[in-house]
Design a protein around this motif. Structure first.
Motif, PDB file in Angstrom:
ATOM      1  N   ILE A 108       0.903  -1.281   0.000  1.00  0.00           N
ATOM      2  CA  ILE A 108      -0.069   0.010   0.151  1.00  0.00           C
ATOM      3  C   ILE A 108       0.928   1.117   0.013  1.00  0.00           C
ATOM      4  N   HIS A 111       2.473   2.158  -3.421  1.00  0.00           N
ATOM      5  CA  HIS A 111       1.470   2.866  -4.398  1.00  0.00           C
ATOM      6  C   HIS A 111       1.110   4.057  -3.897  1.00  0.00           C
ATOM      7  N   MET A 112       1.072   4.301  -2.550  1.00  0.00           N
ATOM      8  CA  MET A 112       0.434   5.644  -2.380  1.00  0.00           C
ATOM      9  C   MET A 112       1.756   6.621  -2.305  1.00  0.00           C
ATOM     10  N   SER A 137      -4.903   0.886  -1.324  1.00  0.00           N
ATOM     11  CA  SER A 137      -4.426   2.474  -1.052  1.00  0.00           C
ATOM     12  C   SER A 137      -5.723   3.304  -1.718  1.00  0.00           C
ATOM     13  N   GLN A 141      -7.550   5.716   1.019  1.00  0.00           N
ATOM     14  CA  GLN A 141      -7.485   7.139   0.953  1.00  0.00           C
ATOM     15  C   GLN A 141      -8.808   7.514   0.625  1.00  0.00           C
ATOM     16  N   GLN A 146      -5.810  11.077   2.552  1.00  0.00           N
ATOM     17  CA  GLN A 146      -4.337  10.952   2.449  1.00  0.00           C
ATOM     18  C   GLN A 146      -3.594  10.902   3.756  1.00  0.00           C
ATOM     19  N   TRP A 150      -1.909   7.753   5.716  1.00  0.00           N
ATOM     20  CA  TRP A 150      -0.628   7.410   6.057  1.00  0.00           C
ATOM     21  C   TRP A 150      -0.380   7.250   7.482  1.00  0.00           C
ATOM     22  N   LEU A 153      -1.694   3.694   8.300  1.00  0.00           N
ATOM     23  CA  LEU A 153      -0.400   2.793   7.477  1.00  0.00           C
ATOM     24  C   LEU A 153       0.712   2.541   8.497  1.00  0.00           C
TER      25      LEU A 153
END
Length: 182
Positions: A108, A111-112, A137, A141, A146, A150, A153
């Protein structure tokens, strides 16, 4: 005289049937084989039709984390086999969950971090976190934004590391926290 069993003859109860599909050694061995063959295919300089197709599917699925997927499969397979034969009786069942979570966090995050105008195109190219990274992701998101994605994550990465490392890691982190507070 009554008909019945005589005291001298005793029949053994039938042996329990072992179901191969329920054996962790079986599934662990399959994971190890899949991981080893995938790793060999990824590292092979000469690729035929089948190996090209397979490595393409792996890249499309997990993108730039493609080399970690076979290692994860081998690790999970070894854990299942060793646990099944009794060599890891004390090992927590949470460790493979931690390894899987850490892999998902990595996919993830890959990709983010790439971002871009069209993250789906990046996934289709087999870059970033591939289709899995894009799907997770995007879901994260869209649901949280976003910045919050994060943070979640990173917290998940810490939790996965603790699950993977086990009680030793937890006690070390606790001692480090006490030392920092003092």
């Amino acid at each position: 005289m009554t008909k019945g069993k005589s005291r001298g003859s005793s029949k053994k109860p039938p042996a329990p049937q072992r179901n191969l599909l329920r054996e962790s050694q079986f599934w662990g061995s399959l994971l190890i084989l899949l991981g080893v063959f995938s790793l060999l295919m990824l590292l092979s300089p000469n690729q035929g039709v089948i190996t090209t197709w397979w490595t393409g599917q792996l890249r499309a699925g997990v993108g730039d984390a493609v080399i970690l997927l076979p290692l994860l499969l081998i690790g999970l397979g070894l854990w299942a086999v060793l646990r099944g034969i009794g060599k890891l009786k004390t090992a927590s069942r949470l460790r493979p969950i931690g390894a899987l979570l850490l892999f998902l966090v990595f996919v993830i995050a890959l990709h983010m971090a790439i971002g871009g105008d069209n993250p789906q195109a990046v996934a289709l190219d087999g870059r970033g976190g591939g289709a899995l990274g894009y799907a997770l992701s995007d879901l994260l998101q869209e649901a949280l934004g976003q910045g919050t994605a994060w943070i979640i994550l990173m917290l998940t990465a810490v939790a996965a590391t603790v699950l993977l490392a086990g009680p030793l890691m937890l006690s070390t982190l606790t001692m480090a926290g006490v030392w920092i507070v003092q």
